[in-house]
Design a protein around this motif. Structure first.
Motif, PDB file in Angstrom:
ATOM      1  N   GLY A  31      27.857  -5.009 -78.348  1.00 34.86           N
ATOM      2  CA  GLY A  31      27.137  -4.306 -77.296  1.00 34.86           C
ATOM      3  C   GLY A  31      27.748  -4.406 -75.917  1.00 34.86           C
ATOM      4  N   THR A  32      28.867  -5.111 -75.773  1.00 33.93           N
ATOM      5  CA  THR A  32      29.482  -5.265 -74.456  1.00 33.93           C
ATOM      6  C   THR A  32      30.978  -4.986 -74.504  1.00 33.93           C
ATOM      7  N   ALA A  33      31.524  -4.637 -73.347  1.00 32.32           N
ATOM      8  CA  ALA A  33      32.962  -4.382 -73.245  1.00 32.32           C
ATOM      9  C   ALA A  33      33.756  -5.651 -73.524  1.00 32.32           C
ATOM     10  N   GLN A  34      33.261  -6.790 -73.057  1.00 37.01           N
ATOM     11  CA  GLN A  34      34.003  -8.038 -73.236  1.00 37.01           C
ATOM     12  C   GLN A  34      34.112  -8.419 -74.704  1.00 37.01           C
ATOM     13  N   ASP A  35      33.017  -8.294 -75.449  1.00 33.90           N
ATOM     14  CA  ASP A  35      33.077  -8.592 -76.883  1.00 33.90           C
ATOM     15  C   ASP A  35      34.027  -7.626 -77.590  1.00 33.90           C
ATOM     16  N   GLY A  36      33.976  -6.357 -77.191  1.00 30.45           N
ATOM     17  CA  GLY A  36      34.881  -5.378 -77.779  1.00 30.45           C
ATOM     18  C   GLY A  36      36.323  -5.677 -77.451  1.00 30.45           C
ATOM     19  N   ARG A  37      36.568  -6.077 -76.224  1.00 29.64           N
ATOM     20  CA  ARG A  37      37.936  -6.402 -75.786  1.00 29.64           C
ATOM     21  C   ARG A  37      38.508  -7.537 -76.636  1.00 29.64           C
ATOM     22  N   GLU A  38      37.706  -8.567 -76.869  1.00 32.88           N
ATOM     23  CA  GLU A  38      38.167  -9.704 -77.672  1.00 32.88           C
ATOM     24  C   GLU A  38      38.419  -9.290 -79.119  1.00 32.88           C
ATOM     25  N   ALA A  39      37.570  -8.415 -79.658  1.00 30.63           N
ATOM     26  CA  ALA A  39      37.756  -7.959 -81.037  1.00 30.63           C
ATOM     27  C   ALA A  39      39.044  -7.157 -81.175  1.00 30.63           C
ATOM     28  N   ILE A  40      39.308  -6.269 -80.218  1.00 31.98           N
ATOM     29  CA  ILE A  40      40.528  -5.454 -80.257  1.00 31.98           C
ATOM     30  C   ILE A  40      41.768  -6.333 -80.213  1.00 31.98           C
ATOM     31  N   ALA A  41      41.680  -7.423 -79.453  1.00 32.11           N
ATOM     32  CA  ALA A  41      42.837  -8.305 -79.277  1.00 32.11           C
ATOM     33  C   ALA A  41      43.099  -9.176 -80.499  1.00 32.11           C
ATOM     34  N   PHE A  45      42.034  -2.831 -86.488  1.00 31.65           N
ATOM     35  CA  PHE A  45      41.048  -1.823 -86.857  1.00 31.65           C
ATOM     36  C   PHE A  45      41.761  -0.496 -87.100  1.00 31.65           C
ATOM     37  N   GLU A  46      41.128   0.360 -87.907  1.00 30.32           N
ATOM     38  CA  GLU A  46      41.670   1.699 -88.143  1.00 30.32           C
ATOM     39  C   GLU A  46      41.067   2.737 -87.207  1.00 30.32           C
ATOM     40  N   LEU A  47      39.930   2.415 -86.580  1.00 29.05           N
ATOM     41  CA  LEU A  47      39.287   3.362 -85.668  1.00 29.05           C
ATOM     42  C   LEU A  47      38.404   2.597 -84.695  1.00 29.05           C
ATOM     43  N   LEU A  48      38.463   2.991 -83.397  1.00 29.23           N
ATOM     44  CA  LEU A  48      37.632   2.391 -82.357  1.00 29.23           C
ATOM     45  C   LEU A  48      36.600   3.417 -81.908  1.00 29.23           C
ATOM     46  N   LEU A  49      35.331   3.024 -81.898  1.00 30.78           N
ATOM     47  CA  LEU A  49      34.229   3.866 -81.446  1.00 30.78           C
ATOM     48  C   LEU A  49      33.678   3.228 -80.177  1.00 30.78           C
ATOM     49  N   ILE A  50      33.913   3.855 -79.033  1.00 33.10           N
ATOM     50  CA  ILE A  50      33.619   3.208 -77.756  1.00 33.10           C
ATOM     51  C   ILE A  50      32.649   4.030 -76.924  1.00 33.10           C
ATOM     52  N   ASP A  51      31.500   3.428 -76.620  1.00 30.11           N
ATOM     53  CA  ASP A  51      30.539   4.034 -75.699  1.00 30.11           C
ATOM     54  C   ASP A  51      31.090   3.883 -74.279  1.00 30.11           C
ATOM     55  N   LEU A  52      30.933   4.913 -73.473  1.00 28.88           N
ATOM     56  CA  LEU A  52      31.489   4.851 -72.119  1.00 28.88           C
ATOM     57  C   LEU A  52      30.562   4.155 -71.133  1.00 28.88           C
ATOM     58  N   GLY A  53      29.270   4.084 -71.423  1.00 23.89           N
ATOM     59  CA  GLY A  53      28.326   3.453 -70.510  1.00 23.89           C
ATOM     60  C   GLY A  53      27.919   2.079 -70.992  1.00 23.89           C
ATOM     61  N   LEU A  54      28.731   1.068 -70.706  1.00 21.92           N
ATOM     62  CA  LEU A  54      28.476  -0.288 -71.171  1.00 21.92           C
ATOM     63  C   LEU A  54      27.911  -1.152 -70.043  1.00 21.92           C
ATOM     64  N   PRO A  55      27.132  -2.182 -70.376  1.00 25.65           N
ATOM     65  CA  PRO A  55      26.463  -2.963 -69.333  1.00 25.65           C
ATOM     66  C   PRO A  55      27.398  -3.787 -68.464  1.00 25.65           C
ATOM     67  N   GLU A  65      42.765   0.195 -70.830  1.00 27.35           N
ATOM     68  CA  GLU A  65      43.350  -1.129 -71.044  1.00 27.35           C
ATOM     69  C   GLU A  65      43.962  -1.239 -72.441  1.00 27.35           C
ATOM     70  N   ALA A  66      43.249  -0.727 -73.433  1.00 28.07           N
ATOM     71  CA  ALA A  66      43.768  -0.776 -74.810  1.00 28.07           C
ATOM     72  C   ALA A  66      45.077  -0.013 -74.911  1.00 28.07           C
ATOM     73  N   ARG A  67      45.131   1.165 -74.305  1.00 28.23           N
ATOM     74  CA  ARG A  67      46.365   1.958 -74.365  1.00 28.23           C
ATOM     75  C   ARG A  67      47.497   1.274 -73.601  1.00 28.23           C
ATOM     76  N   ARG A  68      47.182   0.670 -72.469  1.00 29.74           N
ATOM     77  CA  ARG A  68      48.229  -0.046 -71.702  1.00 29.74           C
ATOM     78  C   ARG A  68      48.793  -1.206 -72.509  1.00 29.74           C
ATOM     79  N   ASN A  69      47.950  -1.807 -73.338  1.00 30.44           N
ATOM     80  CA  ASN A  69      48.383  -2.946 -74.148  1.00 30.44           C
ATOM     81  C   ASN A  69      49.065  -2.517 -75.445  1.00 30.44           C
ATOM     82  N   GLY A  70      49.296  -1.234 -75.588  1.00 36.42           N
ATOM     83  CA  GLY A  70      50.029  -0.739 -76.741  1.00 36.42           C
ATOM     84  C   GLY A  70      49.196  -0.455 -77.970  1.00 36.42           C
ATOM     85  N   VAL A  71      47.872  -0.472 -77.846  1.00 32.52           N
ATOM     86  CA  VAL A  71      47.003  -0.170 -78.982  1.00 32.52           C
ATOM     87  C   VAL A  71      47.077   1.326 -79.282  1.00 32.52           C
ATOM     88  N   GLN A  72      47.507   1.692 -80.480  1.00 34.08           N
ATOM     89  CA  GLN A  72      47.638   3.094 -80.862  1.00 34.08           C
ATOM     90  C   GLN A  72      46.515   3.557 -81.793  1.00 34.08           C
TER      91      GLN A  72
END
Length: 225
Positions: A31-41, A45-55, A65-72
């Motif tokens: 439910g948060t950007a920080q938890d998602g950020r840690e999971a991505i790192a 995953f084969e697909l990321l589903l990201i809500d734009l309005g996070l708390p 940030e994901a794209r800058r870090n080379g996540v394709q």
């Protein structure tokens, strides 16, 4: 297939998780950007589903940030922002597709399948071993055009083994494939799922068999005619 969902609305997060599970895929939901950020790192995953309005931040910043870090990994942006300039901003930030709330769950799954088919540097769209064919995007296993009904965990095992056909797959990798964040596996979960899968395959002329490599893992071996 393993998906990541970052959505702060608990009810929508629950509904989307149920939809993804019914499609035969695994999903980790936060439910948060920080938890998602840690999971991505830490997890592929084969697909990321990201809500734009996070708390705790804007989903657009997380996408950039994901794209800058080379996540394709393909990204589907989920948002209530319907204005055309908002959609353009999401795509320019690095999202591959955009879905405006409220949306139909059938369309949601169709967009997921489309993005999974376009995923970069993945194995072939349809995996094969002997007479078995597995479509990771649809979660469908068939043998000589006959579909084999699988549970979610059985699908996860099939996908990993068929990507490794002819090579030994370590037990730990299969256990990781069965797990999701917050989902504790019993000590014999893999053995039980593997036993059920073998029994199902025994009912078909699969042209492939699953062998136990003691102390190491499992091997999906093609059987010669």
């Amino acid at each position: 297939m393993r998906l990541l969902l970052i959505e702060d609305n608990p009810r929508l997060r629950e509904l989307l998780t149920e939809s993804v599970h019914r499609a035969g895929w695994r999903i980790d939901a936060f439910g948060t950007a920080q938890d998602g950020r840690e999971a991505i790192a830490t997890t592929p995953f084969e697909l990321l589903l990201i809500d734009l309005g996070l708390p705790d931040g804007d989903g657009l910043d997380l996408i950039r940030e994901a794209r800058r870090n080379g996540v394709q990994t393909p990204i589907l942006a989920l948002t209530a922002r319907a204005a055309i300039d908002e959609r353009i901003a999401g795509l320019d930030a690095g999202a591959d597709d955009y879905l405006v709330k409220p949306f139909n769950h059938g369309e949601f799954l169709a967009r997921c399948r489309a993005l999974l088919r376009r995923a970069p540097d993945t194995a072939p769209v349809v995996l094969s071993a002997g007479h078995l064919r597995f479509d990771p995007a649809r979660g469908v296993l068939s043998c000589n055009d006959d579909e084999i009904a699988l549970t979610r965990r059985e699908r996860a095992i099939v996908e990993v083994l068929m990507r490794d056909v002819g090579r030994v797959t370590p037990k730990g990798r299969l256990e990781h494939a069965l797990s999701e964040f917050g989902d504790e596996l019993s000590t014999n979960a893999l053995d039980l799922a593997m036993s059920r899968l073998r029994k199902k395959l025994d009912g078909f002329a699969a042209g492939a068999s699953i062998e136990t490599i003691r102390g190491i893992g499992y091997l999906l071996r093609e059987i010669g005619e």
